[in-house]
Design a protein around this motif. Structure first.
Motif, PDB file in Angstrom:
ATOM      1  N   ALA A  95       0.814  -1.215   0.000  1.00  0.00           N
ATOM      2  CA  ALA A  95       0.000   0.000   0.000  1.00  0.00           C
ATOM      3  C   ALA A  95       0.848   1.265   0.000  1.00  0.00           C
ATOM      4  N   LEU A  96       1.997   1.200   0.645  1.00  0.00           N
ATOM      5  CA  LEU A  96       2.882   2.364   0.722  1.00  0.00           C
ATOM      6  C   LEU A  96       3.860   2.468  -0.439  1.00  0.00           C
ATOM      7  N   GLY A  97       3.864   1.464  -1.315  1.00  0.00           N
ATOM      8  CA  GLY A  97       4.767   1.484  -2.461  1.00  0.00           C
ATOM      9  C   GLY A  97       6.177   1.051  -2.126  1.00  0.00           C
ATOM     10  N   ILE A  98       6.357   0.354  -1.041  1.00  0.00           N
ATOM     11  CA  ILE A  98       7.685  -0.127  -0.648  1.00  0.00           C
ATOM     12  C   ILE A  98       7.936  -1.461  -1.326  1.00  0.00           C
ATOM     13  N   ALA A  99       8.932  -1.496  -2.181  1.00  0.00           N
ATOM     14  CA  ALA A  99       9.256  -2.697  -2.950  1.00  0.00           C
ATOM     15  C   ALA A  99      10.659  -3.158  -2.566  1.00  0.00           C
ATOM     16  N   ASP A 100      10.791  -3.654  -1.346  1.00  0.00           N
ATOM     17  CA  ASP A 100      12.114  -4.036  -0.856  1.00  0.00           C
ATOM     18  C   ASP A 100      12.431  -5.517  -1.045  1.00  0.00           C
ATOM     19  N   ASN A 101      11.615  -6.214  -1.814  1.00  0.00           N
ATOM     20  CA  ASN A 101      11.919  -7.594  -2.196  1.00  0.00           C
ATOM     21  C   ASN A 101      11.264  -7.866  -3.548  1.00  0.00           C
ATOM     22  N   GLN A 102      11.619  -8.965  -4.180  1.00  0.00           N
ATOM     23  CA  GLN A 102      11.128  -9.250  -5.527  1.00  0.00           C
ATOM     24  C   GLN A 102       9.615  -9.404  -5.565  1.00  0.00           C
ATOM     25  N   ALA A 103       9.033 -10.039  -4.551  1.00  0.00           N
ATOM     26  CA  ALA A 103       7.583 -10.242  -4.533  1.00  0.00           C
ATOM     27  C   ALA A 103       6.844  -8.902  -4.558  1.00  0.00           C
ATOM     28  N   LEU A 104       7.269  -7.965  -3.726  1.00  0.00           N
ATOM     29  CA  LEU A 104       6.605  -6.664  -3.686  1.00  0.00           C
ATOM     30  C   LEU A 104       6.938  -5.820  -4.912  1.00  0.00           C
ATOM     31  N   THR A 105       8.091  -6.038  -5.507  1.00  0.00           N
ATOM     32  CA  THR A 105       8.428  -5.340  -6.755  1.00  0.00           C
ATOM     33  C   THR A 105       7.495  -5.774  -7.866  1.00  0.00           C
ATOM     34  N   VAL A 106       7.289  -7.080  -7.993  1.00  0.00           N
ATOM     35  CA  VAL A 106       6.394  -7.611  -9.031  1.00  0.00           C
ATOM     36  C   VAL A 106       5.005  -6.998  -8.893  1.00  0.00           C
ATOM     37  N   LEU A 107       4.488  -6.979  -7.678  1.00  0.00           N
ATOM     38  CA  LEU A 107       3.151  -6.433  -7.460  1.00  0.00           C
ATOM     39  C   LEU A 107       3.120  -4.913  -7.594  1.00  0.00           C
ATOM     40  N   GLY A 108       4.117  -4.257  -7.049  1.00  0.00           N
ATOM     41  CA  GLY A 108       4.161  -2.801  -7.122  1.00  0.00           C
ATOM     42  C   GLY A 108       4.241  -2.288  -8.547  1.00  0.00           C
ATOM     43  N   ASP A 109       4.864  -3.061  -9.425  1.00  0.00           N
ATOM     44  CA  ASP A 109       4.993  -2.650 -10.826  1.00  0.00           C
ATOM     45  C   ASP A 109       3.669  -2.691 -11.581  1.00  0.00           C
ATOM     46  N   VAL A 110       2.701  -3.466 -11.100  1.00  0.00           N
ATOM     47  CA  VAL A 110       1.426  -3.597 -11.813  1.00  0.00           C
ATOM     48  C   VAL A 110       0.247  -2.982 -11.061  1.00  0.00           C
ATOM     49  N   LEU A 111       0.446  -2.601  -9.823  1.00  0.00           N
ATOM     50  CA  LEU A 111      -0.653  -2.086  -9.000  1.00  0.00           C
ATOM     51  C   LEU A 111      -1.279  -0.862  -9.656  1.00  0.00           C
ATOM     52  N   GLY A 112      -2.568  -0.920  -9.879  1.00  0.00           N
ATOM     53  CA  GLY A 112      -3.291   0.196 -10.477  1.00  0.00           C
ATOM     54  C   GLY A 112      -3.214   0.262 -11.991  1.00  0.00           C
ATOM     55  N   ALA A 113      -2.482  -0.631 -12.629  1.00  0.00           N
ATOM     56  CA  ALA A 113      -2.340  -0.608 -14.092  1.00  0.00           C
ATOM     57  C   ALA A 113      -3.634  -1.084 -14.755  1.00  0.00           C
ATOM     58  N   PRO A 114      -4.055  -0.413 -15.813  1.00  0.00           N
ATOM     59  CA  PRO A 114      -5.269  -0.832 -16.519  1.00  0.00           C
ATOM     60  C   PRO A 114      -5.104  -2.252 -17.080  1.00  0.00           C
ATOM     61  N   GLY A 115      -6.169  -3.026 -16.990  1.00  0.00           N
ATOM     62  CA  GLY A 115      -6.157  -4.364 -17.560  1.00  0.00           C
ATOM     63  C   GLY A 115      -5.492  -5.426 -16.701  1.00  0.00           C
ATOM     64  N   ILE A 116      -5.016  -5.051 -15.528  1.00  0.00           N
ATOM     65  CA  ILE A 116      -4.361  -6.004 -14.632  1.00  0.00           C
ATOM     66  C   ILE A 116      -5.284  -6.279 -13.448  1.00  0.00           C
ATOM     67  N   THR A 117      -5.501  -7.554 -13.167  1.00  0.00           N
ATOM     68  CA  THR A 117      -6.294  -7.969 -12.014  1.00  0.00           C
ATOM     69  C   THR A 117      -5.355  -8.324 -10.882  1.00  0.00           C
TER      70      THR A 117
END
Length: 168
Positions: A95-117
């Motif tokens: 929620a805060l946009g902290i991507a300090d590991n690969q799992a959160l980076t993967v999700l942070g890169d797509v969060l809010g992107a159109p067409g992504i569930t």
């Protein structure tokens, strides 16, 4: 077969439930799991000897660290992600946009992107809901289009797969 970004953090039951109740059933429903674990989740699954069972659910590598420059990308770019189980710590970081590991980076890169569930199924202590920032974290994720679901410790995790679109 459709690719599913399947992400997990360290929560109670991960070692015995993740493959049996999420990865394998997702594959049986026609998903190709692209599994990314937080570092702690990877350690838990390694320690429990559960990585082989997890790897058997996909033809892609199970990952927890980023690739080095020049290395090929180990996973495709799914349009559907399931983060389950998600710990309170990981939900807050996402929620805060902290991507300090690969799992959160993967999700942070797509969060809010159109067409992504993105579906986030979290497992928390009952007292967590009283933390003053907790509801704001959930509201932030919901505002980004994330479907939120609280995992009940006493119920199978498989039900969260019903929140995903069809794999066909």
């Amino acid at each position: 077969m459709r690719d599913l970004g399947l992400v997990a953090s360290s929560c109670g039951g991960l070692d015995v439930r993740f493959a049996a109740e999420l990865a394998r059933p997702a594959a049986e429903r026609g998903w190709r799991p692209a599994i990314t674990l937080t570092p702690a989740a990877m350690r838990w699954l390694e320690s429990a000897g559960a990585l082989d069972e997890l790897a058997a659910c996909t033809d892609l590598p199970v990952r927890s660290v980023s690739r080095l420059p020049g290395e090929p990308r180990p996973h495709p770019d799914p349009s559907v992600f399931l983060f389950a189980p998600a710990s309170a710590n990981s939900v807050a970081k996402l929620a805060l946009g902290i991507a300090d590991n690969q799992a959160l980076t993967v999700l942070g890169d797509v969060l809010g992107a159109p067409g992504i569930t993105v579906v986030v199924a979290y497992q928390i202590q009952d007292t967590r809901k009283h933390h003053p920032a907790w509801q704001r974290h959930l509201d932030t994720l919901a505002g980004a289009g994330v479907t939120l679901h609280r995992l009940d410790v006493g119920r199978p995790w498989t039900g969260v797969l019903d929140l995903l679109p069809s794999a066909q």
